[in-house]
Scaffold this motif. Sequence first.
Motif, short mmCIF file in Angstrom:
data_model
loop_
_atom_site.label_atom_id
_atom_site.label_comp_id
_atom_site.label_asym_id
_atom_site.label_seq_id
_atom_site.Cartn_x
_atom_site.Cartn_y
_atom_site.Cartn_z
N ARG A 39 1.48 47.54 -10.86
CA ARG A 39 1.20 47.05 -9.50
C ARG A 39 -0.24 47.38 -9.10
O ARG A 39 -0.96 46.54 -8.55
CB ARG A 39 2.17 47.68 -8.51
N ARG A 71 -2.67 45.06 -10.96
CA ARG A 71 -2.56 43.68 -10.47
C ARG A 71 -3.20 43.56 -9.10
O ARG A 71 -3.94 42.59 -8.82
CB ARG A 71 -1.09 43.27 -10.45
N GLU A 72 -2.96 44.50 -8.22
CA GLU A 72 -3.54 44.43 -6.87
C GLU A 72 -5.06 44.62 -6.90
O GLU A 72 -5.79 43.98 -6.13
CB GLU A 72 -2.90 45.50 -5.98
N ASP A 121 -4.44 38.21 -9.62
CA ASP A 121 -3.40 37.53 -10.39
C ASP A 121 -3.94 36.78 -11.60
O ASP A 121 -3.16 36.39 -12.48
CB ASP A 121 -2.64 36.55 -9.49
N SER A 144 13.18 44.33 -15.53
CA SER A 144 13.19 43.03 -14.85
C SER A 144 12.29 43.02 -13.62
O SER A 144 11.79 41.96 -13.21
CB SER A 144 14.62 42.66 -14.45
N ARG A 145 12.06 44.18 -13.05
CA ARG A 145 11.21 44.26 -11.87
C ARG A 145 9.74 43.99 -12.22
O ARG A 145 8.92 43.73 -11.32
CB ARG A 145 11.36 45.63 -11.20
N ASP A 148 8.80 41.39 -13.69
CA ASP A 148 8.61 39.94 -13.63
C ASP A 148 7.71 39.53 -12.48
O ASP A 148 6.96 38.54 -12.58
CB ASP A 148 9.97 39.22 -13.48
N GLU A 149 7.75 40.27 -11.38
CA GLU A 149 6.99 39.86 -10.19
C GLU A 149 5.48 39.92 -10.40
O GLU A 149 4.72 39.37 -9.62
CB GLU A 149 7.37 40.75 -9.00
N PHE A 150 5.05 40.59 -11.48
CA PHE A 150 3.62 40.78 -11.69
C PHE A 150 3.00 39.72 -12.61
O PHE A 150 1.81 39.79 -12.91
CB PHE A 150 3.34 42.17 -12.25
N GLY A 151 3.77 38.75 -13.04
CA GLY A 151 3.22 37.65 -13.83
C GLY A 151 2.59 38.08 -15.13
O GLY A 151 1.48 37.64 -15.47
N GLY A 170 12.58 35.73 -18.14
CA GLY A 170 11.59 36.31 -17.24
C GLY A 170 10.31 36.55 -18.02
O GLY A 170 9.77 35.65 -18.66
N THR A 171 9.80 37.78 -17.98
CA THR A 171 8.61 38.12 -18.75
C THR A 171 8.90 37.95 -20.24
O THR A 171 9.90 38.48 -20.74
CB THR A 171 8.20 39.59 -18.47
#
Length: 373
Positions: free
Chosen positions: A178, A181-182, A186, A207-208, A210-213, A237-238
């Motif tokens: 995170r 990425r921040e 992106d 699985s969490r 996945d939100e980071f592309g 997902g990823t």
Amino acid sequence: MSATLELRRLAMPLVRPFRTSKGEETVRDVLVASWTDSDGVTGWAESAADAEPTYFPEYIDGVRQTIEQVLLPLLAEGVDSAEPLTAGGVRRAFAEVPGNPLARGLLETAVLDAELRRHRMPLVDFLCSTRRPIRVGVSVGIPGDLDTLLSWVGGYLEDGYRRVKLKIQPGWDLAPVRAVREAFGDDLPLQVDANQAYTPADIPLLSRLDEFGLVLIEQPFARHELLGHAKLAARRGTPVCLDESVLSLDDAMTAIRLGGADVINIKPSRVGGYLTSRQIHDVCLANGVPVFCGGTLETAIGRAANLALATLPGFTLPGDISATSRYYAADIGPSFELDADGCLTAPSGPGVGIEVDLDAVEEFTVESTTLTL
């Protein structure tokens, strides 16, 4: 045939400590081989073996023992003594040897390099490929805190790397991903590598990510957990990448059949050399599975050969073939540095394409063994 094999163990200081879920290195313990054939031509190869069986079942002392006590006697029995040995001859002699890809690959690659140098043929041409600039990424070890991580990543991006791979482990996964990425947006191609640190019970946690592309998640589970990797991949997902699970062509084919590999990281030393690496590449290409060339903090010998392999068309993802200065202040061959587009290019000389610095090899050598055939 009269030939000499020299095995040297080198202690190569790293620019900075490299930490993964398996431990930390400050000095790279490297096993290199030189094979001088009956024509006096010398070929070189480098092993990915570590001092202990941390990543792979084989380790440096075991590789040396296997070569000395098993593989060289097989060559003495099974090859034509009237002609210089070829890589094909090595492969035939070792056909009945189970496992031991690091030992077999080290010897096969050294012989292949000598063979190609004798014929003045670059490895790129032998692989039936075309020399081209190779996009490369950087593998970032686990630091002590997030600020250090962001500083490292920012520096690598300034250096020109086009893809970042973060090492992760339980307790160091969501937060660092995170933060990167921040901080860098992106558009940064970002992937993670767990080096087998998780179990299939951790699929909800993974699985969490996945939100980071992410481009992919590499080897989250133990090498034998192909069904666990297939279960993770089935989520769509990823993408799931296999590394330590692939020690052979059969491993790659099985993983693809089971649906456990969206991507495969090909490390030539780990799979038994560049002939097998080419076969794995071809199978992946035929099945639509992208590949990239992995790294084990190689010296100039392994880096040059990996760049040649990465010119094959299936290598569509940036490889872990960082510039020399990423790992070493001093190397045993010519330095490789990124061009303005964040790429490296395979050298054009015969064999792996470089001339090894014998003085540097001698400087870093801590043990050596000379064997004759």
